[in-house]
Design a protein around this motif. Sequence first.
Motif, mmCIF file in Angstrom:
data_model
loop_
_atom_site.group_PDB
_atom_site.id
_atom_site.type_symbol
_atom_site.label_atom_id
_atom_site.label_comp_id
_atom_site.label_asym_id
_atom_site.label_seq_id
_atom_site.Cartn_x
_atom_site.Cartn_y
_atom_site.Cartn_z
ATOM 1 N N SER A 2 42.618 61.631 16.116
ATOM 2 C CA SER A 2 41.586 62.131 17.016
ATOM 3 C C SER A 2 40.405 62.769 16.289
ATOM 4 N N GLY A 3 40.191 62.370 15.045
ATOM 5 C CA GLY A 3 39.099 62.967 14.287
ATOM 6 C C GLY A 3 37.717 62.591 14.801
ATOM 7 N N GLU A 4 37.571 61.350 15.253
ATOM 8 C CA GLU A 4 36.249 60.847 15.665
ATOM 9 C C GLU A 4 35.911 61.254 17.106
ATOM 10 N N ARG A 5 34.633 61.074 17.456
ATOM 11 C CA ARG A 5 34.254 61.239 18.846
ATOM 12 C C ARG A 5 35.001 60.191 19.699
ATOM 13 N N ALA A 6 34.986 60.389 21.014
ATOM 14 C CA ALA A 6 35.647 59.441 21.911
ATOM 15 C C ALA A 6 34.805 59.274 23.168
ATOM 16 N N ALA A 7 35.188 58.299 24.012
ATOM 17 C CA ALA A 7 34.427 58.078 25.251
ATOM 18 C C ALA A 7 35.342 57.550 26.356
ATOM 19 N N PHE A 8 35.006 57.949 27.595
ATOM 20 C CA PHE A 8 35.587 57.335 28.798
ATOM 21 C C PHE A 8 34.485 56.511 29.453
ATOM 22 N N LEU A 9 34.805 55.264 29.793
ATOM 23 C CA LEU A 9 33.849 54.394 30.485
ATOM 24 C C LEU A 9 34.544 53.838 31.720
ATOM 25 N N VAL A 10 33.986 54.122 32.878
ATOM 26 C CA VAL A 10 34.655 53.742 34.122
ATOM 27 C C VAL A 10 33.677 53.045 35.053
ATOM 28 N N ASN A 11 34.127 51.934 35.643
ATOM 29 C CA ASN A 11 33.292 51.311 36.680
ATOM 30 C C ASN A 11 34.052 51.241 38.007
ATOM 31 N N SER A 12 33.307 51.238 39.082
ATOM 32 C CA SER A 12 33.879 51.007 40.408
ATOM 33 C C SER A 12 33.438 49.634 40.923
ATOM 34 N N GLY A 13 34.133 49.135 41.967
ATOM 35 C CA GLY A 13 33.751 47.863 42.587
ATOM 36 C C GLY A 13 34.606 46.687 42.175
ATOM 37 N N ASN A 14 35.249 46.761 41.031
ATOM 38 C CA ASN A 14 36.091 45.667 40.532
ATOM 39 C C ASN A 14 37.133 46.294 39.615
#
Lengths: 404, 404
Positions: B73-85
């Motif tokens: 977990s040293g690096e940055r991270a991201a959550f990417l979420v879409n709705s509709g599908n």
Amino acid sequence: MTLSPLAPPRFPDLPIIDGVRFASGAAGVKYEGRDDVMLAELAAGTTIAGVFTRSSTRSAPVLDCQSKLGKPSGERAAFLVNSGNSNAFTGSAGEKSVEALCLGLSDVMTIPEDRIFTASTGVIGERLPHGRIIDTMNDLNARLSPSEIKGAASAIMTTDTFAKGASADVEIDGKVVRIAGIAKGSGMIAPDMATMLVYIFTDAKISQPDLQALLGVLNDKTFNCITVDSDTSTSDTLMVAATGASGVDVTDSAGFTQALRDVMLDLAHQVVRDGEGATKFVEIRVSGAASDTEARVVGLSIANSPLVKTAIAGEDPNWGRIVMAVGKSGAQADRDRLAIRFGDITVAENGWVSADYTEDAGVEYMKQQNLVIGVDLGIGGGLGTVWTCDLTHGYITINADYRS
Amino acid sequence: MTLSPLAPPRFPDLPIIDGVRFASGAAGVKYEGRDDVMLAELAAGTTIAGVFTRSSTRSAPVLDCQSKLGKPSGERAAFLVNSGNSNAFTGSAGEKSVEALCLGLSDVMTIPEDRIFTASTGVIGERLPHGRIIDTMNDLNARLSPSEIKGAASAIMTTDTFAKGASADVEIDGKVVRIAGIAKGSGMIAPDMATMLVYIFTDAKISQPDLQALLGVLNDKTFNCITVDSDTSTSDTLMVAATGASGVDVTDSAGFTQALRDVMLDLAHQVVRDGEGATKFVEIRVSGAASDTEARVVGLSIANSPLVKTAIAGEDPNWGRIVMAVGKSGAQADRDRLAIRFGDITVAENGWVSADYTEDAGVEYMKQQNLVIGVDLGIGGGLGTVWTCDLTHGYITINADYRS
């Protein structure tokens, strides 16, 4: 109550079963202006088998029936059933009502109390006014007739929109054996034992233990494979009475087994067709499961899913919800081997929509009243079929207002 | 979509969580004229835990997230979420879409792919147009802001009628630790893992294994105790990100555990309050069970019963249906020890209606918007509470028409 759009055109002509007589009448338990009690008299020597709800809060009459199964069958016997009040969750008063009914009928018919099997269906938790039923017994007994089975089927209805009957006959060693059955039920219908009230009569000759064993096997392939709303009644009762009057021993007869299964499946389907608010009759065929048991688990997960049932109500070929229901079932499944069919249309295969499938074809298929949904898990040889109906505004209307 | 009558008055003021930035935008995946993608950036060193649907047909993004948990977990991270599908049941194309999204975001943000966690929610079985999401990434990245969590909560909604957020803070060793979370979900909601999509952020310092263990324990008492319709999604995802920016080590901190539980329970309740068609929020408290597990089984049997849920919709104090649902649950129960309460009103005890109970009192109680149903089994010390909503015409309307 509007007649279910899935109802058969009329009540079938049921054969007379030698050794069985029926009467029905109006005791005024709850309903006004209709019959609400049925009595069936069974000839001396009739063997009686039964399966019942496995609910841990089952009703007093269910407990009483269970305690009487398998006792000597030399004497005549009787089934006494009322609608309008289930005599369930009525504490010790419930047991006293059953005792009073059995004692009363024993006096009127001169039948031993342990050969009297009662059932009650309707509202839970209200004291059964058993006196009103006892008041009708002399009259019912006087009017017993071999041809009054249709009246009996009508008297036990609650939210049913049509009376349910089915029959079959089978020739064994040159003689005809007849089977006739009646059922009631349209809500609080789910597997885990039969469901609702079902009475089946035959003039076959068979011992009580053999009949009981046969009933258990057939029940698992018929009433335990239907569901309307996943709710299991506290009163579910399925009884079979074999008078032996045909003189034909049906022990281990494949023909009789098939005929009895046909009658049970016919009645089970009629219960689904009268499912509260139902507008579609749905058969779900599961194949390729790890076992037959897992196939049934998957089938029931689909059949009980509110999202699948509402999609069917909306004539929406929303096969994604079927994938969801397979996934949540707990049965072994592999997304990439899963195939789904609507009738003969291959909708999805190998984990995705089929190249040949068109949404138009799915929409057109869903307009039918009788639907067959096929699911192949692609894992093993397990097979199972379950039957259900859709979930509509009608179900909400019936059940948000039934008691108040 | 009409706002749920059970919605909170407004979206809460959520605290800024040091180390987290948000952006949302409109990729046009399916919906028109609204945001449908959210991006959350997490500072280097953020530990990430998650629990997911146990569905055997779970979606490609769920499988991808599961494979990435517990990596360094040293690096940055991201959550990417879409709705509709939901990118579920889309075969190998689904996995390719996830890879394309992770690769695209990795390029834009210079974050390693195995620190990017995606989720998709919406229709099952249709190919995700991931290119449209990739096209928004530069813009999203440029607009990242610590204060944009409300926009993120709105972008991930599907049939939700309100955006869901909750927060808590706790003082530990004289320093404040903050927690803020968002959620979406209103149908296909059932326990067996969390449910829907939930993202919770905190500036607490805790190792990934400790956070993962804590999340599992708390999930069983919060999201695994709610149900709207017994259907389990193929995409259920609950993730917690701890940036450590507060510098406060919360390992084994009772205060932090309680605060995180509060946020999870608040979000879980909001999901129920946005249950499709819901007009009543129902808490079911089960006591006296043979074990805590059995108490939860009984609670969920009641909460998932269509007959109980429709009775509540009809404001009908039909406690007989609660007896039925206890009976069918499979848990150990004794009819004659069972007690039922509506709020402070004793409805039934010792297997029958209470002498003091009046139907009028029950009817009056059921008119409230928030109901508490108490069930004591009188057998052991097992306790459990579950939360659900009623089943109304609104649920049928939403789900018979959602996709077509």
